[in-house]
Motif scaffolding. Structure first.
Motif, PDB file in Angstrom:
ATOM      1  N   GLN A  51       0.816  -1.211   0.000  1.00 47.62           N
ATOM      2  CA  GLN A  51       0.000   0.000   0.000  1.00 47.62           C
ATOM      3  C   GLN A  51       0.852   1.264   0.000  1.00 47.62           C
ATOM      4  N   HIS A  52       2.088   1.156   0.474  1.00 46.25           N
ATOM      5  CA  HIS A  52       2.963   2.319   0.589  1.00 46.25           C
ATOM      6  C   HIS A  52       4.245   2.090  -0.208  1.00 46.25           C
ATOM      7  N   LEU A  53       4.784   3.176  -0.741  1.00 46.37           N
ATOM      8  CA  LEU A  53       6.065   3.159  -1.438  1.00 46.37           C
ATOM      9  C   LEU A  53       6.946   4.239  -0.832  1.00 46.37           C
ATOM     10  N   ALA A  54       8.112   3.828  -0.304  1.00 48.53           N
ATOM     11  CA  ALA A  54       9.046   4.782   0.291  1.00 48.53           C
ATOM     12  C   ALA A  54      10.237   4.976  -0.637  1.00 48.53           C
ATOM     13  N   PHE A  55      10.752   6.203  -0.718  1.00 51.69           N
ATOM     14  CA  PHE A  55      11.955   6.450  -1.508  1.00 51.69           C
ATOM     15  C   PHE A  55      12.736   7.606  -0.910  1.00 51.69           C
ATOM     16  N   GLY A  56      14.041   7.625  -1.242  1.00 51.90           N
ATOM     17  CA  GLY A  56      14.903   8.711  -0.807  1.00 51.90           C
ATOM     18  C   GLY A  56      15.831   9.122  -1.934  1.00 51.90           C
ATOM     19  N   THR A  57      16.181  10.399  -1.991  1.00 52.14           N
ATOM     20  CA  THR A  57      17.016  10.924  -3.070  1.00 52.14           C
ATOM     21  C   THR A  57      18.365  11.385  -2.544  1.00 52.14           C
ATOM     22  N   GLY A  58      19.301  11.590  -3.470  1.00 48.81           N
ATOM     23  CA  GLY A  58      20.634  12.043  -3.116  1.00 48.81           C
ATOM     24  C   GLY A  58      20.684  13.445  -2.548  1.00 48.81           C
ATOM     25  N   ASP A  59      19.632  14.231  -2.754  1.00 49.98           N
ATOM     26  CA  ASP A  59      19.590  15.584  -2.218  1.00 49.98           C
ATOM     27  C   ASP A  59      18.880  15.662  -0.875  1.00 49.98           C
ATOM     28  N   GLY A  60      18.616  14.499  -0.266  1.00 47.95           N
ATOM     29  CA  GLY A  60      18.051  14.507   1.074  1.00 47.95           C
ATOM     30  C   GLY A  60      16.537  14.546   1.136  1.00 47.95           C
ATOM     31  N   GLU A  61      15.852  14.278   0.039  1.00 45.25           N
ATOM     32  CA  GLU A  61      14.396  14.231   0.069  1.00 45.25           C
ATOM     33  C   GLU A  61      13.940  12.805   0.355  1.00 45.25           C
ATOM     34  N   ALA A  62      13.057  12.630   1.321  1.00 38.33           N
ATOM     35  CA  ALA A  62      12.471  11.327   1.642  1.00 38.33           C
ATOM     36  C   ALA A  62      10.962  11.441   1.561  1.00 38.33           C
ATOM     37  N   ALA A  63      10.310  10.369   1.099  1.00 41.51           N
ATOM     38  CA  ALA A  63       8.852  10.406   0.950  1.00 41.51           C
ATOM     39  C   ALA A  63       8.267   9.028   1.154  1.00 41.51           C
ATOM     40  N   ILE A  64       7.056   8.996   1.685  1.00 37.74           N
ATOM     41  CA  ILE A  64       6.241   7.780   1.752  1.00 37.74           C
ATOM     42  C   ILE A  64       4.971   8.067   0.973  1.00 37.74           C
ATOM     43  N   VAL A  65       4.779   7.333  -0.115  1.00 35.43           N
ATOM     44  CA  VAL A  65       3.621   7.512  -0.984  1.00 35.43           C
ATOM     45  C   VAL A  65       2.606   6.430  -0.647  1.00 35.43           C
ATOM     46  N   THR A  66       1.391   6.827  -0.310  1.00 34.01           N
ATOM     47  CA  THR A  66       0.327   5.883   0.012  1.00 34.01           C
ATOM     48  C   THR A  66      -0.674   5.843  -1.132  1.00 34.01           C
ATOM     49  N   PHE A  67      -0.959   4.629  -1.629  1.00 31.70           N
ATOM     50  CA  PHE A  67      -1.869   4.456  -2.747  1.00 31.70           C
ATOM     51  C   PHE A  67      -3.232   3.979  -2.244  1.00 31.70           C
ATOM     52  N   PRO A  68      -4.316   4.597  -2.684  1.00 29.04           N
ATOM     53  CA  PRO A  68      -5.636   4.090  -2.326  1.00 29.04           C
ATOM     54  C   PRO A  68      -5.803   2.649  -2.805  1.00 29.04           C
ATOM     55  N   PRO A  69      -6.556   1.824  -2.081  1.00 29.82           N
ATOM     56  CA  PRO A  69      -6.663   0.399  -2.413  1.00 29.82           C
ATOM     57  C   PRO A  69      -7.135   0.128  -3.835  1.00 29.82           C
ATOM     58  N   HIS A  70      -7.968   1.004  -4.408  1.00 29.82           N
ATOM     59  CA  HIS A  70      -8.549   0.728  -5.726  1.00 29.82           C
ATOM     60  C   HIS A  70      -7.728   1.280  -6.885  1.00 29.82           C
ATOM     61  N   ILE A  71      -6.547   1.869  -6.604  1.00 29.89           N
ATOM     62  CA  ILE A  71      -5.801   2.514  -7.696  1.00 29.89           C
ATOM     63  C   ILE A  71      -5.190   1.493  -8.649  1.00 29.89           C
ATOM     64  N   PHE A  72      -4.815   0.305  -8.144  1.00 29.28           N
ATOM     65  CA  PHE A  72      -4.243  -0.749  -8.993  1.00 29.28           C
ATOM     66  C   PHE A  72      -5.294  -1.828  -9.179  1.00 29.28           C
ATOM     67  N   LYS A  73      -5.931  -1.827 -10.337  1.00 33.54           N
ATOM     68  CA  LYS A  73      -6.990  -2.794 -10.600  1.00 33.54           C
ATOM     69  C   LYS A  73      -6.436  -3.997 -11.341  1.00 33.54           C
TER      70      LYS A  73
END
Length: 321
Positions: free
Chosen positions: A299-321
């Motif tokens: 349900q979640h995708l985490a990523f980090g970049t070389g410039d110090g940006e970090a994010a957790i992306v949460t996808f609604p359950p119905h987005i991937f059909k």
């Protein structure tokens, strides 16, 4: 990960065209917890339900989710690698030895002379074996204090290792070779050369049929199940779109035939294996994506970049059909 405004609660469906949109947040996200560990390169692995083990030169530090840090162990020699164990705990490689720590951080066992300085290490999904890349060799050892006889392959300098979920294949990134596959049942070795850059990321599908790698100008998906006795290399299933920027990190969805990819210009996309269409999760910017991983439930995708940006992306359950 607690979210008082999850995306599924902010989804809106237009009455005229049925288009789904996600409204912006009204409240700020929780603040980050920052912990100072070391000014030297360090290794990190999860332990327990919400903690982490981080290396600081010769020491292992236990870091809680709230940022509380305490000394877990002091090896006296530099720690080469720290990797998680599926059933809980971690393996640490230091000075040619491998030490297992359980989920409480206590020493479970020690294997001395398990190889030279480790450049890569991974534990099989069933927890019965682990693999180490050391001194231009691949070493396979039994998990525990009294290992069975070691299987070894002289294949070159290994920078990354990944077991297939069913434990039948080991994939690795080898200097000046590209990707190399080893089938342990019959010691078959499959070399896949021709990558324009070092392969820093390897990821398997849940059914062990597809291996996705970085190191190309698009996501490279190999159908390992196509490797018959007469075929020397697996079939390449074209996935996503080719660009002029290298893919730096990839990760397969834990349940679906989806792969997330992070590029050298900061772009993050999700694509279905064998199809060209992509979902752009993050546009280019803020440095190359060096870390990328799905949560266990997908349900979640985490990523980090070389410039110090970090994010957790949460996808609604119905987005991937």
């Amino acid at each position: 990960m607690t979210d008082i405004e999850p995306p599924q609660d902010r989804c809106r469906v237009a009455l005229d065209g049925g288009r789904t949109t996600i409204s912006p947040r009204r409240k700020p996200v929780p603040p980050l917890t920052k912990v100072a560990i070391s000014d030297a390169p360090f290794h990190l692995a999860p332990i327990g339900t919400s903690g982490f083990i981080a290396s600081d030169r010769s020491r292992l530090l236990n870091v809680s989710a709230t940022g509380v840090t305490h000394l877990a162990a002091n090896h006296g020699s530099a720690i080469d690698l720290v990797v998680p164990v599926q059933a809980g705990g971690i393996l640490a490689a230091s000075g040619g030895s491998v030490i297992y720590y359980d989920s409480n951080g206590d020493v479970g066992w020690l294997q001395e002379r398990a190889g030279g300085n480790a450049s890569a290490m991974a534990v099989s999904r069933d927890g019965r074996r682990f693999a180490v890349g050391a001194d231009s060799c691949l070493l396979i050892r039994a998990f525990g204090p009294r290992p069975e006889p070691t299987a070894s392959f002289e294949i070159g300098s290994i920078s990354n290792l990944s077991w297939s979920p069913d434990g039948s294949w080991l994939a690795m990134s080898v200097a000046r070779t590209g990707v190399l596959l080893v089938r342990l049942a019959d010691a078959r070795i499959v070399r896949i050369p021709g990558y324009p850059a070092r392969v820093a990321s390897l990821s398997w599908s849940a059914d062990s049929r597809i291996l996705v790698t970085s190191g190309g100008y698009r996501m490279i998906a190999w159908d390992v199940s196509s490797l018959g006795d007469a075929r020397e290399q697996p079939i390449n299933r074209a996935t996503g779109r080719a660009r002029f920027v290298l893919v730096e990190a990839v990760d397969m969805h834990p349940e679906r035939q989806l792969v997330a990819a992070g590029y050298g210009d900061g772009m993050v996309v999700v694509a279905r294996i064998g199809e060209p269409d992509e979902l752009v999760v993050k546009p280019p910017g803020r440095g190359p994506v060096h870390a990328l991983q799905w949560s266990h439930d997908g349900q979640h995708l985490a990523f980090g970049t070389g410039d110090g940006e970090a994010a957790i992306v949460t996808f609604p359950p119905h987005i991937f059909k």
